[in-house]
Scaffold this motif. Structure first.
Motif, PDB file in Angstrom:
ATOM      1  N   GLY A  17       0.783  -1.228   0.000  1.00  0.00           N
ATOM      2  CA  GLY A  17       0.000   0.000   0.000  1.00  0.00           C
ATOM      3  C   GLY A  17       0.814   1.276   0.000  1.00  0.00           C
ATOM      4  N   ASN A  18       2.131   1.179  -0.151  1.00  0.00           N
ATOM      5  CA  ASN A  18       2.925   2.413  -0.193  1.00  0.00           C
ATOM      6  C   ASN A  18       3.967   2.354  -1.314  1.00  0.00           C
ATOM      7  N   LYS A 119      -3.836  -4.126   3.329  1.00  0.00           N
ATOM      8  CA  LYS A 119      -2.605  -3.349   3.488  1.00  0.00           C
ATOM      9  C   LYS A 119      -2.891  -1.854   3.425  1.00  0.00           C
ATOM     10  N   GLY A 120      -2.029  -1.100   4.107  1.00  0.00           N
ATOM     11  CA  GLY A 120      -2.130   0.359   4.061  1.00  0.00           C
ATOM     12  C   GLY A 120      -3.509   0.839   4.468  1.00  0.00           C
ATOM     13  N   SER A 121      -4.044   1.754   3.704  1.00  0.00           N
ATOM     14  CA  SER A 121      -5.366   2.310   4.012  1.00  0.00           C
ATOM     15  C   SER A 121      -6.479   1.620   3.225  1.00  0.00           C
ATOM     16  N   ASP A 122      -6.164   0.498   2.581  1.00  0.00           N
ATOM     17  CA  ASP A 122      -7.177  -0.226   1.806  1.00  0.00           C
ATOM     18  C   ASP A 122      -8.305  -0.712   2.709  1.00  0.00           C
ATOM     19  N   THR A 123      -9.501  -0.731   2.172  1.00  0.00           N
ATOM     20  CA  THR A 123     -10.662  -1.273   2.872  1.00  0.00           C
ATOM     21  C   THR A 123     -11.242  -2.406   2.041  1.00  0.00           C
TER      22      THR A 123
END
Length: 176
Positions: A17-18, A119-123
């Motif tokens: 996610g980055n 991952k990261g800000s994934d929903t």
């Protein structure tokens, strides 16, 4: 003395996610060193975007690099040259069943679970379609032993190559 670091090789990571690209000293070739001096480059780069894929450009900012090693104090890094490509492989989303118990001859328990591994800000709603459902091959007359609880019903949204869906290993014995 001023030296130059040329980027070389490739790098790879699992989708997180980055943009961060982990580089090692092997990703840099130093030009301008005095023979037998020991100097290494420390610092990472950035992928052109965060999404899974092949042959993704990776860039490095000179200000993000530093020199290390026995003779590092004798040098300054004047520039970086070249470019490298990287690969971001998809991360895994797991159907993770909630463990359950049953008594032979009684109704099967309600089966449930979650999807883990974002991952990261994934929903979940942003990367998948559908609703998870949970099932087993066991019946109320099945012999007492361990059974799988498997998830299904969820698919990745069209164009989402950042994830793959799999059953969690523990699902294979989640119903006792």
């Amino acid at each position: 003395k001023a030296i130059t670091a040329a980027l070389t090789g490739t790098t790879e990571k699992i989708y997180d996610g980055n943009l961060a690209a982990t580089l090692t000293n092997a990703n840099y070739t130093l030009t301008g060193l005095v023979t037998n001096d020991t100097v290494t480059v420390l610092g990472n780069g950035s992928y052109s975007d965060k999404n899974a894929g092949e042959a993704k450009p990776v860039t490095v900012n000179l200000s993000d690099l530093s020199l290390a090693g026995t003779d590092a104090g004798n040098y300054t890094l004047s520039s970086t040259t070249g470019s490298i490509t990287g690969k971001i492989t998809p991360a895994t989303l797991y159907y993770t069943a909630t463990p359950a118990s049953m008594i032979q001859g009684s109704a099967l328990p309600t089966l449930s679970g979650t999807i883990t591994g974002l991952k990261g800000s994934d929903t979940l709603g942003a990367v998948t379609d559908g609703t998870a459902t949970w099932s087993t091959t066991a019946t109320n007359t099945s012999p007492v032993e361990q059974y799988a609880i498997e998830g299904s019903g969820v698919t990745l949204k069209s164009g989402n190559n950042n994830y793959v869906l799999k059953q969690a290993a523990a699902n294979s014995t989640a119903l006792t």
